[in-house]
Structure formats: structure tokens, C-alpha cells
Design a protein around this motif. Structure first.
Motif, PDB file in Angstrom:
ATOM      1  N   LEU A 175       0.793  -1.230   0.000  1.00 33.07           N
ATOM      2  CA  LEU A 175       0.000   0.000   0.000  1.00 33.07           C
ATOM      3  C   LEU A 175       0.828   1.284   0.000  1.00 33.07           C
ATOM      4  O   LEU A 175       0.257   2.376   0.060  1.00 33.07           O
ATOM      5  CB  LEU A 175      -0.942   0.005   1.216  1.00 33.07           C
ATOM      6  CG  LEU A 175      -2.034  -1.060   1.204  1.00 33.07           C
ATOM      7  CD1 LEU A 175      -2.818  -1.034   2.509  1.00 33.07           C
ATOM      8  CD2 LEU A 175      -2.954  -0.879   0.008  1.00 33.07           C
ATOM      9  N   HIS A 176       2.151   1.183  -0.068  1.00 36.62           N
ATOM     10  CA  HIS A 176       2.980   2.378   0.118  1.00 36.62           C
ATOM     11  C   HIS A 176       2.689   3.493  -0.890  1.00 36.62           C
ATOM     12  O   HIS A 176       2.829   4.660  -0.563  1.00 36.62           O
ATOM     13  CB  HIS A 176       4.472   2.022   0.132  1.00 36.62           C
ATOM     14  CG  HIS A 176       5.060   1.791  -1.218  1.00 36.62           C
ATOM     15  ND1 HIS A 176       4.865   0.626  -1.928  1.00 36.62           N
ATOM     16  CD2 HIS A 176       5.819   2.601  -2.002  1.00 36.62           C
ATOM     17  CE1 HIS A 176       5.504   0.726  -3.082  1.00 36.62           C
ATOM     18  NE2 HIS A 176       6.082   1.900  -3.160  1.00 36.62           N
ATOM     19  N   ASP A 177       2.274   3.162  -2.093  1.00 37.93           N
ATOM     20  CA  ASP A 177       1.968   4.181  -3.106  1.00 37.93           C
ATOM     21  C   ASP A 177       0.470   4.294  -3.384  1.00 37.93           C
ATOM     22  O   ASP A 177       0.065   4.682  -4.482  1.00 37.93           O
ATOM     23  CB  ASP A 177       2.696   3.859  -4.422  1.00 37.93           C
ATOM     24  CG  ASP A 177       4.143   4.304  -4.429  1.00 37.93           C
ATOM     25  OD1 ASP A 177       4.551   5.096  -3.551  1.00 37.93           O
ATOM     26  OD2 ASP A 177       4.883   3.865  -5.333  1.00 37.93           O
ATOM     27  N   ILE A 178      -0.348   3.998  -2.401  1.00 41.80           N
ATOM     28  CA  ILE A 178      -1.808   3.964  -2.596  1.00 41.80           C
ATOM     29  C   ILE A 178      -2.345   5.243  -3.243  1.00 41.80           C
ATOM     30  O   ILE A 178      -3.255   5.195  -4.065  1.00 41.80           O
ATOM     31  CB  ILE A 178      -2.554   3.667  -1.277  1.00 41.80           C
ATOM     32  CG1 ILE A 178      -4.044   3.446  -1.550  1.00 41.80           C
ATOM     33  CG2 ILE A 178      -2.310   4.759  -0.233  1.00 41.80           C
ATOM     34  CD1 ILE A 178      -4.820   2.923  -0.365  1.00 41.80           C
ATOM     35  N   ASP A 179      -1.751   6.383  -2.927  1.00 41.41           N
ATOM     36  CA  ASP A 179      -2.277   7.659  -3.420  1.00 41.41           C
ATOM     37  C   ASP A 179      -1.546   8.184  -4.655  1.00 41.41           C
ATOM     38  O   ASP A 179      -1.900   9.225  -5.190  1.00 41.41           O
ATOM     39  CB  ASP A 179      -2.241   8.718  -2.309  1.00 41.41           C
ATOM     40  CG  ASP A 179      -0.844   8.976  -1.779  1.00 41.41           C
ATOM     41  OD1 ASP A 179       0.130   8.327  -2.230  1.00 41.41           O
ATOM     42  OD2 ASP A 179      -0.713   9.832  -0.880  1.00 41.41           O
ATOM     43  N   PHE A 180      -0.527   7.482  -5.120  1.00 39.95           N
ATOM     44  CA  PHE A 180       0.348   8.036  -6.152  1.00 39.95           C
ATOM     45  C   PHE A 180      -0.320   8.199  -7.512  1.00 39.95           C
ATOM     46  O   PHE A 180      -0.124   9.202  -8.187  1.00 39.95           O
ATOM     47  CB  PHE A 180       1.621   7.199  -6.299  1.00 39.95           C
ATOM     48  CG  PHE A 180       2.632   7.827  -7.202  1.00 39.95           C
ATOM     49  CD1 PHE A 180       3.397   8.894  -6.755  1.00 39.95           C
ATOM     50  CD2 PHE A 180       2.805   7.384  -8.505  1.00 39.95           C
ATOM     51  CE1 PHE A 180       4.322   9.504  -7.588  1.00 39.95           C
ATOM     52  CE2 PHE A 180       3.727   7.979  -9.347  1.00 39.95           C
ATOM     53  CZ  PHE A 180       4.486   9.043  -8.880  1.00 39.95           C
ATOM     54  N   GLU A 181      -1.121   7.236  -7.919  1.00 40.79           N
ATOM     55  CA  GLU A 181      -1.716   7.301  -9.258  1.00 40.79           C
ATOM     56  C   GLU A 181      -2.754   8.417  -9.378  1.00 40.79           C
ATOM     57  O   GLU A 181      -2.724   9.206 -10.322  1.00 40.79           O
ATOM     58  CB  GLU A 181      -2.344   5.958  -9.630  1.00 40.79           C
ATOM     59  CG  GLU A 181      -2.814   5.921 -11.073  1.00 40.79           C
ATOM     60  CD  GLU A 181      -3.325   4.557 -11.489  1.00 40.79           C
ATOM     61  OE1 GLU A 181      -4.412   4.499 -12.093  1.00 40.79           O
ATOM     62  OE2 GLU A 181      -2.651   3.545 -11.224  1.00 40.79           O
ATOM     63  N   LEU A 182      -3.646   8.514  -8.426  1.00 40.40           N
ATOM     64  CA  LEU A 182      -4.721   9.507  -8.500  1.00 40.40           C
ATOM     65  C   LEU A 182      -4.324  10.878  -7.959  1.00 40.40           C
ATOM     66  O   LEU A 182      -4.886  11.891  -8.373  1.00 40.40           O
ATOM     67  CB  LEU A 182      -5.956   9.017  -7.737  1.00 40.40           C
ATOM     68  CG  LEU A 182      -6.702   7.833  -8.337  1.00 40.40           C
ATOM     69  CD1 LEU A 182      -7.891   7.457  -7.474  1.00 40.40           C
ATOM     70  CD2 LEU A 182      -7.157   8.140  -9.763  1.00 40.40           C
ATOM     71  N   TYR A 183      -3.383  10.889  -7.026  1.00 46.95           N
ATOM     72  CA  TYR A 183      -3.022  12.151  -6.366  1.00 46.95           C
ATOM     73  C   TYR A 183      -1.499  12.340  -6.342  1.00 46.95           C
ATOM     74  O   TYR A 183      -0.910  12.501  -5.276  1.00 46.95           O
ATOM     75  CB  TYR A 183      -3.551  12.153  -4.929  1.00 46.95           C
ATOM     76  CG  TYR A 183      -5.019  11.838  -4.817  1.00 46.95           C
ATOM     77  CD1 TYR A 183      -5.989  12.819  -5.050  1.00 46.95           C
ATOM     78  CD2 TYR A 183      -5.451  10.547  -4.481  1.00 46.95           C
ATOM     79  CE1 TYR A 183      -7.343  12.519  -4.951  1.00 46.95           C
ATOM     80  CE2 TYR A 183      -6.810  10.254  -4.388  1.00 46.95           C
ATOM     81  CZ  TYR A 183      -7.743  11.243  -4.620  1.00 46.95           C
ATOM     82  OH  TYR A 183      -9.071  10.953  -4.522  1.00 46.95           O
ATOM     83  N   PRO A 184      -0.845  12.349  -7.509  1.00 50.03           N
ATOM     84  CA  PRO A 184       0.618  12.433  -7.516  1.00 50.03           C
ATOM     85  C   PRO A 184       1.160  13.690  -6.834  1.00 50.03           C
ATOM     86  O   PRO A 184       2.238  13.652  -6.222  1.00 50.03           O
ATOM     87  CB  PRO A 184       0.989  12.393  -9.003  1.00 50.03           C
ATOM     88  CG  PRO A 184      -0.258  12.764  -9.734  1.00 50.03           C
ATOM     89  CD  PRO A 184      -1.396  12.335  -8.864  1.00 50.03           C
ATOM     90  N   GLU A 185       0.417  14.788  -6.906  1.00 54.70           N
ATOM     91  CA  GLU A 185       0.869  16.038  -6.272  1.00 54.70           C
ATOM     92  C   GLU A 185       0.676  16.007  -4.753  1.00 54.70           C
ATOM     93  O   GLU A 185       1.211  16.855  -4.049  1.00 54.70           O
ATOM     94  CB  GLU A 185       0.125  17.247  -6.868  1.00 54.70           C
ATOM     95  CG  GLU A 185       0.309  17.401  -8.366  1.00 54.70           C
ATOM     96  CD  GLU A 185       1.763  17.515  -8.792  1.00 54.70           C
ATOM     97  OE1 GLU A 185       2.513  18.258  -8.131  1.00 54.70           O
ATOM     98  OE2 GLU A 185       2.149  16.856  -9.784  1.00 54.70           O
ATOM     99  N   GLU A 186      -0.115  15.050  -4.279  1.00 56.30           N
ATOM    100  CA  GLU A 186      -0.379  14.944  -2.836  1.00 56.30           C
ATOM    101  C   GLU A 186       0.163  13.626  -2.279  1.00 56.30           C
ATOM    102  O   GLU A 186      -0.315  13.145  -1.250  1.00 56.30           O
ATOM    103  CB  GLU A 186      -1.886  15.014  -2.570  1.00 56.30           C
ATOM    104  CG  GLU A 186      -2.532  16.323  -2.952  1.00 56.30           C
ATOM    105  CD  GLU A 186      -4.035  16.269  -2.726  1.00 56.30           C
ATOM    106  OE1 GLU A 186      -4.449  16.378  -1.559  1.00 56.30           O
ATOM    107  OE2 GLU A 186      -4.770  16.086  -3.717  1.00 56.30           O
ATOM    108  N   HIS A 187       1.133  13.027  -2.980  1.00 60.15           N
ATOM    109  CA  HIS A 187       1.677  11.724  -2.571  1.00 60.15           C
ATOM    110  C   HIS A 187       2.167  11.766  -1.123  1.00 60.15           C
ATOM    111  O   HIS A 187       2.879  12.667  -0.734  1.00 60.15           O
ATOM    112  CB  HIS A 187       2.811  11.330  -3.516  1.00 60.15           C
ATOM    113  CG  HIS A 187       3.375   9.981  -3.248  1.00 60.15           C
ATOM    114  ND1 HIS A 187       2.595   8.895  -2.908  1.00 60.15           N
ATOM    115  CD2 HIS A 187       4.655   9.528  -3.264  1.00 60.15           C
ATOM    116  CE1 HIS A 187       3.364   7.836  -2.739  1.00 60.15           C
ATOM    117  NE2 HIS A 187       4.626   8.192  -2.943  1.00 60.15           N
ATOM    118  N   CYS A 188       1.734  10.801  -0.360  1.00 60.85           N
ATOM    119  CA  CYS A 188       2.017  10.640   1.083  1.00 60.85           C
ATOM    120  C   CYS A 188       1.252  11.642   1.950  1.00 60.85           C
ATOM    121  O   CYS A 188       1.317  11.575   3.164  1.00 60.85           O
ATOM    122  CB  CYS A 188       3.509  10.711   1.410  1.00 60.85           C
ATOM    123  SG  CYS A 188       4.448   9.296   0.809  1.00 60.85           S
TER     124      CYS A 188
END
Length: 193
Positions: free
Chosen positions: A56-69
């Protein structure tokens, strides 16, 4: 370290926010590497936690690359993740997109292997075998030195991860190649599903 998230639920959560096959493959690869490291470093009882953090470490990367982590905590909480897992996931972006510092050895491993698995995966795809099974550290070091190769994989982060763990760069590379060998067949099969 325990999590109430089952692997099945974690995988469904990853796929809820990631549709790109490469992102799913990367999550599965980091999961497999983290499970290997948990066993090798004496944290076998925490293998599921280590694996799910990797998955799950990159759960937000695809949809929210500017808000990653920064978006990850919200998505993970909605999925039922504990604060300990959220901290682990967010710590992999320390110094770049997150101010959550890796504290536990698991978090330091995740920080170190995230970028490195990407570099190793790119190097494997260039090999005639398309596999890590016959990859040697010497050939990986050549790719590491070529800044144009897999340019998106930060060499500085990989070096910093090795330092965090108190390992040489070569040790980190060797261990991570072994980690990826341990899960390559399963990752390839599951990424085709």
C-alpha cells in the motif's frame, strides 16, 4: 506490529485507487520484497504488516501524484488501516514528499527498497531473460551509475536508505535482488490477474 487489514482487503484497497498495471506490479513487488526482508531480518511474526505496508505504500500516487504521502492517510483510514501502518506508509516519502521520518527498521527498509526495486525492475526488463533470477550486483551497479537509465529512480534516496540501515550500497543491492528473486514468479503471476 499487527494490522487488521487482511492481504485481500489491502490488495482490493490498492486496486480501488490504482488501475495502471505498472503501479499494481510495483506494489506487489515491494510487498514481496518487504515480506522477504521481514523473514531475513528476524521479524517473521510481523511479515504480514511489512508486506501490507509495501503493498500500500503508493496507494495515493496514481490519483493524487501532487499529494503523494499526504492523501494516503485519508485513503488508508477509510480502508481501516491503523495509525502504525499509516506512519509506515508515509515514512517512505521522507525528505521528498513527507516529513514522517522512518523510525522502525521496517520503515527504513521500505524507504530504501521502494526506489531500488524500481531500478532493479527496469534493469531486469532490459535483460534477455527479463528476470532478476540471473542478475548480478555488478551489472546493477553499472545501471545505477548511468543517470539516464531509469532516471525516475532517485539514486540519492537509495544511497540514503542504505545509510539509514547501516548497510553499504552493495549490501542493499544484493539483498534486494535476493528479495525480488524470492517473489518474482508470484508477482508476475498475480500481476496478470
Amino acid at each position: 506490529m499487527q494490522t487488521a487489514l487482511t492481504r485481500e482487503k489491502a490488495l482490493a484497497l490498492l486496486k480501488q485507487y490504482n488501475k495502471e498495471p505498472f503501479h499494481i506490479l510495483h506494489g506487489l513487488t515491494v510487498e514481496g520484497a518487504m515480506r522477504y526482508y521481514a523473514r531475513e531480518l528476524g521479524y517473521g511474526e510481523d511479515e504480514d504488516f511489512w508486506g501490507i505496508a509495501g503493498l500500500l505504500h503508493d496507494i495515493d500516487f496514481e490519483l493524487y501524484p501532487e499529494e503523494h504521502c499526504r492523501k494516503a492517510p485519508e485513503l488508508l483510514r477509510e480502508g481501516g488501516a491503523e495509525e502504525e501502518l499509516i506512519h509506515a506508509v508515509c515514512s517512505h516519502g521522507y525528505g521528498r514528499v513527507s516529513d514522517v521520518k522512518p523510525e522502525h527498521e521496517m520503515e527504513k527498509v521500505l524507504f530504501a527498497v521502494d526506489e531500488l526495486t524500481g531500478l532493479i525492475g527496469a534493469a531486469a526488463r532490459m535483460r534477455p531473460s527479463k528476470s532478476v533470477m540471473d542478475m548480478e550486483v555488478s551489472s546493477l551497479k553499472k545501471k545505477f551509475k548511468d543517470k539516464r537509465f531509469a532516471a525516475g529512480c532517485s539514486r540519492d534516496v537509495i544511497r540514503e536508505g542504505a545509510e539509514m540501515l547501516g548497510w553499504t550500497l552493495e549490501e542493499l543491492m544484493e539483498k534486494t535482488i535476493l528479495a525480488m528473486r524470492s517473489c518474482e514468479e508470484r508477482v508476475n503471476a498475480e500481476s496478470q490477474e
